[in-house]
Design an enzyme around this catalytic site. Structure first.
Site, mmCIF file in Angstrom:
data_model
loop_
_atom_site.group_PDB
_atom_site.id
_atom_site.type_symbol
_atom_site.label_atom_id
_atom_site.label_comp_id
_atom_site.label_asym_id
_atom_site.label_seq_id
_atom_site.Cartn_x
_atom_site.Cartn_y
_atom_site.Cartn_z
ATOM 1 N N CYS A 63 0.840 -1.201 0.000
ATOM 2 C CA CYS A 63 0.000 0.000 0.000
ATOM 3 C C CYS A 63 0.875 1.251 0.000
ATOM 4 C CB CYS A 63 -0.951 0.021 1.191
ATOM 5 S SG CYS A 63 -2.179 1.355 1.052
ATOM 6 N N CYS A 181 -0.696 3.738 -7.290
ATOM 7 C CA CYS A 181 -1.437 2.907 -6.328
ATOM 8 C C CYS A 181 -1.354 1.470 -6.817
ATOM 9 C CB CYS A 181 -2.894 3.357 -6.254
ATOM 10 S SG CYS A 181 -3.966 2.254 -5.303
#
Length: 233
Positions: A63, A181
């Site tokens: 993440c 991302c």
């Protein structure tokens, strides 16, 4: 992480002899908010310990925004802390964070000025921009798709990026990051966009895979034409 990083490794298996297994330990998060990201990051040490039990050869913290939301340069702190967990568990393991991998990948590509696309809300996107710029790379423009739901982020059609990126002025941009991302799919679009726009195109997932391969001691080439960081594998 669960889709694109294994996809690149699996594609490598079709042309080269290495074989890979994948092990995961998940940190909980439903809404992509600063509060949930902080709570998620707090679970990372436990996850590292669990994965260390399997004696894996490299660990990837996938993440990007969870790391970047914790403050400038936090990927360095996180990587040390996670590695220490593996040392304490008697199996020292190399650590890759997608935040650190994106920074390293951009530097390998010689990026001085970039533009990025993120699925995050605007305040989190601004935080990502600040983090990258603190690492010495200018962000000319950023697109925030403002998708708060984590599962919705993962369900995005990567081919939509072929139109989304056209909102950016790429004049004097060295590299385009089509997904800052690991959760938001982009792999299918990376090469197509690069062919259209004529500059190097990469993503957090591509850079994370590249960094993991380096930690594994695998030759992961980084030239722009037809190599890993440009999306080719």
């Amino acid at each position: 992480m669960e889709t694109e990083i294994p996809a690149i490794f699996r594609s490598r298996e079709t042309i080269l002899p290495e074989r890979f297994t994948f092990h995961s330990s998940r940190m909980r998060m439903k809404k992509v908010t600063k509060e949930e990201l902080e709570a998620m990051d707090a679970m990372s040490l436990k996850c590292a310990q669990e994965l260390s039990d399997a004696h894996v050869d490299v660990m990837g913290y996938a993440c990007l925004v969870a790391i970047m939301s914790m403050g400038r340069g936090y990927h360095c702190v996180s990587e040390v802390n996670l590695h220490q967990e593996t040392v304490a568990n008697d199996f020292p393991t190399p650590i890759v964070t997608s935040a650190g991998a994106l920074i390293n990948g951009l530097k390998v590509l010689g990026a001085k000025q970039i533009s990025i696309i993120t699925p995050y809300m605007r305040p989190l996107t601004d935080m990502v921009v600040d983090y990258i710029e603190h690492q010495g790379i200018k962000v000319k423009e950023s697109i925030a798709l403002e998708i708060p739901d984590n599962l919705e982020v993962a369900a995005q059609n990567p081919m939509n990026l072929l139109e989304i990126y056209k909102q950016l002025d790429l004049t004097d941009v060295d590299v385009l990051v089509v997904s800052a991302c690991v959760q938001m799919p982009s792999l299918e679009a990376v090469d197509l966009i690069q062919a259209e726009c004529g500059i190097p195109v990469t993503s957090a997932a591509v850079c994370t895979t590249y960094e993991m391969m380096k930690k594994l001691g695998i030759e992961a080439k980084s030239a722009i034409g037809g190599e890993l960081l440009s999306g080719k594998y």
